[in-house]
Motif scaffolding. Structure first.
Motif, mmCIF file in Angstrom:
data_model
loop_
_atom_site.group_PDB
_atom_site.id
_atom_site.type_symbol
_atom_site.label_atom_id
_atom_site.label_comp_id
_atom_site.label_asym_id
_atom_site.label_seq_id
_atom_site.Cartn_x
_atom_site.Cartn_y
_atom_site.Cartn_z
ATOM 1 N N THR A 51 0.805 -1.228 0.000
ATOM 2 C CA THR A 51 0.000 0.000 0.000
ATOM 3 C C THR A 51 0.834 1.274 0.000
ATOM 4 O O THR A 51 0.411 2.265 -0.582
ATOM 5 C CB THR A 51 -0.950 0.039 1.204
ATOM 6 O OG1 THR A 51 -0.199 -0.133 2.391
ATOM 7 C CG2 THR A 51 -1.987 -1.035 1.104
ATOM 8 N N THR A 91 -7.913 2.860 -0.905
ATOM 9 C CA THR A 91 -6.876 1.993 -1.487
ATOM 10 C C THR A 91 -6.544 0.859 -0.538
ATOM 11 O O THR A 91 -6.438 -0.301 -0.951
ATOM 12 C CB THR A 91 -5.568 2.768 -1.703
ATOM 13 O OG1 THR A 91 -5.874 4.091 -2.002
ATOM 14 C CG2 THR A 91 -4.731 2.140 -2.777
ATOM 15 N N THR A 94 -9.389 -1.720 -0.318
ATOM 16 C CA THR A 94 -9.487 -2.554 -1.524
ATOM 17 C C THR A 94 -8.270 -3.453 -1.657
ATOM 18 O O THR A 94 -8.397 -4.626 -2.012
ATOM 19 C CB THR A 94 -9.607 -1.700 -2.809
ATOM 20 O OG1 THR A 94 -9.057 -0.439 -2.555
ATOM 21 C CG2 THR A 94 -11.018 -1.582 -3.263
ATOM 22 N N MET A 95 -7.083 -2.909 -1.386
ATOM 23 C CA MET A 95 -5.869 -3.727 -1.522
ATOM 24 C C MET A 95 -5.911 -4.917 -0.584
ATOM 25 O O MET A 95 -5.539 -6.026 -0.957
ATOM 26 C CB MET A 95 -4.613 -2.892 -1.231
ATOM 27 C CG MET A 95 -4.122 -2.053 -2.365
ATOM 28 S SD MET A 95 -4.198 -2.874 -3.949
ATOM 29 C CE MET A 95 -2.985 -4.146 -3.704
ATOM 30 N N GLN A 97 -8.498 -6.424 0.549
ATOM 31 C CA GLN A 97 -9.444 -7.386 0.000
ATOM 32 C C GLN A 97 -8.826 -8.145 -1.175
ATOM 33 O O GLN A 97 -8.913 -9.379 -1.264
ATOM 34 C CB GLN A 97 -10.691 -6.632 -0.489
ATOM 35 C CG GLN A 97 -11.924 -7.490 -0.492
ATOM 36 C CD GLN A 97 -12.690 -7.322 0.810
ATOM 37 O OE1 GLN A 97 -13.516 -6.439 0.926
ATOM 38 N NE2 GLN A 97 -12.419 -8.123 1.798
ATOM 39 N N LEU A 98 -8.136 -7.386 -2.056
ATOM 40 C CA LEU A 98 -7.526 -7.964 -3.248
ATOM 41 C C LEU A 98 -6.435 -8.954 -2.870
ATOM 42 O O LEU A 98 -6.386 -10.080 -3.373
ATOM 43 C CB LEU A 98 -6.929 -6.827 -4.084
ATOM 44 C CG LEU A 98 -6.805 -7.057 -5.582
ATOM 45 C CD1 LEU A 98 -8.196 -7.173 -6.164
ATOM 46 C CD2 LEU A 98 -6.066 -5.899 -6.223
ATOM 47 N N VAL A 99 -5.588 -8.512 -1.936
ATOM 48 C CA VAL A 99 -4.502 -9.379 -1.485
ATOM 49 C C VAL A 99 -5.082 -10.671 -0.919
ATOM 50 O O VAL A 99 -4.607 -11.768 -1.206
ATOM 51 C CB VAL A 99 -3.652 -8.654 -0.420
ATOM 52 C CG1 VAL A 99 -2.792 -9.636 0.340
ATOM 53 C CG2 VAL A 99 -2.787 -7.600 -1.072
ATOM 54 N N GLU A 100 -6.175 -10.545 -0.178
ATOM 55 C CA GLU A 100 -6.806 -11.718 0.413
ATOM 56 C C GLU A 100 -7.250 -12.686 -0.680
ATOM 57 O O GLU A 100 -6.999 -13.894 -0.613
ATOM 58 C CB GLU A 100 -8.003 -11.276 1.252
ATOM 59 C CG GLU A 100 -8.458 -12.332 2.227
ATOM 60 C CD GLU A 100 -9.651 -11.856 3.036
ATOM 61 O OE1 GLU A 100 -9.910 -10.645 3.088
ATOM 62 O OE2 GLU A 100 -10.333 -12.717 3.610
ATOM 63 N N ILE A 101 -7.889 -12.144 -1.730
ATOM 64 C CA ILE A 101 -8.378 -13.006 -2.816
ATOM 65 C C ILE A 101 -7.216 -13.670 -3.542
ATOM 66 O O ILE A 101 -7.239 -14.882 -3.798
ATOM 67 C CB ILE A 101 -9.236 -12.177 -3.805
ATOM 68 C CG1 ILE A 101 -10.489 -11.663 -3.099
ATOM 69 C CG2 ILE A 101 -9.615 -13.012 -5.009
ATOM 70 C CD1 ILE A 101 -11.253 -10.636 -3.867
ATOM 71 N N ILE A 102 -6.177 -12.866 -3.848
ATOM 72 C CA ILE A 102 -5.040 -13.414 -4.602
ATOM 73 C C ILE A 102 -4.332 -14.494 -3.798
ATOM 74 O O ILE A 102 -4.028 -15.574 -4.305
ATOM 75 C CB ILE A 102 -4.067 -12.281 -4.984
ATOM 76 C CG1 ILE A 102 -4.746 -11.346 -5.980
ATOM 77 C CG2 ILE A 102 -2.780 -12.851 -5.583
ATOM 78 C CD1 ILE A 102 -3.953 -10.117 -6.294
#
Lengths: 244, 215
Positions: A51, A91, A94-95, A97-102
């Motif tokens: 981040t 940011t 969302t990051m 959340q995104l990191v969690e999904i990836i």
């Protein structure tokens, strides 16, 4: 050199926990066992490393005064810095959340160890604090922003690891009943913060020492030149004498 | 009809001592420690949190039935961030010097766990009026600790309160300084904030033994 300096500075001197008290809530709540502390610490390093550079880009190209000039001259006078809080936190959320999904998709084992901590991190002040300090200290380049993010993450990791280890041991000692749990953790953290203050001399001390020899060297050089001139005079006089 | 019923009164009173957000719930520590070297900064910070928490709780409580639970954290963050931007701009306009001292800590109200904690624990499940009272109660509980820490740190550290030299002038040696009293500069350093809060917790739990933790 700049990078190394900033790296160690953000770990020890500007330690997130001991110098600025960021991320204290999770620091106190999740430090009962070393194993969970390690998980949360690793997740914090990871999220800070993502981040801080990202928010640096946002700050440089969207938020700062005149940052929009890449869109054309009409946009050059806009100053959107008042929006930085909302942009940074969006940011970060969302990051995370995104990191969690990836991570869930590509490394289930890492997800199992970090997973439960990731949502906690969106509201960890250390993460937003990292971005806000990055902005207020005007870190000049993307590389340095990354170094700062990783460095402060490691600093936070060290702090939570240390306190978790101490808290595991302190169970065997007889603390006054009213101080048990939260109270003694506060006081230990205070003492640790005093200890970390001694790192403060690491950089400034070096700088002072660097400057002093320079001036001395300069003096020595000047004197050398003076001596040379005097020598030359003496030589010249001698040669004159000899000539005479 | 009484404006505040007995049940509602407890909402305000509980966070004050027995369920204090800082010393019992362990929420919102970061800002409590970093800016308490001066009493003035602590008061301004408390007022800012009071505003954000009171209003934020009402807003979240009004929206509680239309927020999808999956994205509620982002919604909450946006609400807090908007309120904090208002606080930040007001501080910059009317108290510029002070907003410099508080630096990033005004922004960090967003991630102050008290706010998210109260949204999650209370505002999402209760009506606006009760949420408002809960917000005010918790903000006041937070303010009490902040002001107490700020009071002792400023008094012992620089011998002043809100900038007034209550203990006399250290340079001209008047008041207490005339008999050899010295300021304890250590109180101004950040580690002492932790130790002062630790001592407050100690005193509080000695008085109310039911709060003592197992380990």
């Amino acid at each position: 050199m700049e990078h190394i300096e900033l790296f160690f500075k953000s770990i020890f001197i500007d330690n997130m926990v001991f110098a600025t008290f960021l991320g204290m809530c999770s620091y106190l709540a999740v430090s009962k066992k070393v194993s969970t502390a390690v998980g949360l610490g690793a997740a914090v390093i990871f999220v800070l490393a993502v981040t801080v550079p990202l928010n640096w880009l946002l700050d440089q190209y969207i938020l700062q005064e005149g940052a929009l000039s890449w869109l054309g001259e009409d946009y050059a006078q806009y100053d959107l810095s008042f929006l930085s809080f909302i942009m940074f936190i969006a940011t970060i959320a969302t990051m995370v959340q995104l990191v969690e999904i990836i991570v869930e998709k590509f490394s289930p084992s890492l997800y199992n160890s970090l997973g439960i901590f990731l949502p906690l991190i969106a509201v960890n002040c250390a993460i937003l604090g990292g971005s806000l300090f990055m902005q207020s200290r005007e870190i000049p380049s993307l590389g340095l922003a990354l170094t700062y993010g990783v460095g402060s993450g490691i600093g936070w990791f060290l702090a939570i690891l240390a306190i978790a280890a101490i808290r595991e041991k302190i169970r065997y000692s007889s603390v006054p009943p009213a101080l048990r749990g939260l109270g003694i953790t506060f006081i230990i953290t205070g003492l640790m913060a005093i200890g970390f203050m001694s790192f403060g001399g690491m950089l400034t001390g070096g700088d002072e020492k660097k400057e002093e020899p320079k001036t001395e060297e300069a003096k020595v050089e000047v004197q050398k030149e003076l001596n040379k001139e005097e020598d030359a005079k003496i030589v010249a006089e001698n040669t004159n004498l000899n000539n005479n | 009809m009484a404006l505040i019923s007995k049940k509602d009164a407890a909402l305000i009173k509980d966070p004050f001592l027995d369920n204090n957000p800082i010393t019992i719930q362990v929420l919102g520590i970061c800002s409590a420690l970093a800016i308490t070297a001066e009493l003035k900064a602590s008061i301004v910070m408390s007022v800012s949190v009071l505003f954000v928490l009171g209003l934020g709780n009402v807003v979240i409580s009004l929206m509680r039935n239309i927020i999808p639970s999956k994205i509620r954290i982002i919604v909450q963050l946006i609400v807090v961030a908007t309120l904090v931007i208002i606080v930040d701009l007001v501080l910059k306009a009317f108290a510029y010097e002070l907003s410099k001292t508080l630096s990033v800590f005004v922004g960090l109200i967003i991630t102050n766990c008290i706010i998210m904690g109260r949204f999650e624990a209370f505002a999402l499940g209760n009506g606006p009026w009760r949420s408002f009272l809960d917000g005010i109660g918790n903000a006041v509980g937070y303010a009490v600790i902040l002001i107490a820490v700020g009071f002792f740190r400023e008094l012992l550290g620089s011998g002043t309160l809100l900038g007034f030299k209550v203990l006399g002038d250290p340079i001209e040696k008047t008041g207490l300084y005339a008999i050899g009293y010295e300021n304890n500069g250590f109180m101004l350093l950040s580690p002492m904030a932790l130790i002062v809060v630790g001592i407050i917790i100690w005193i509080q739990r000695t008085k109310n033994t039911s709060l003592i933790e197992e380990n």
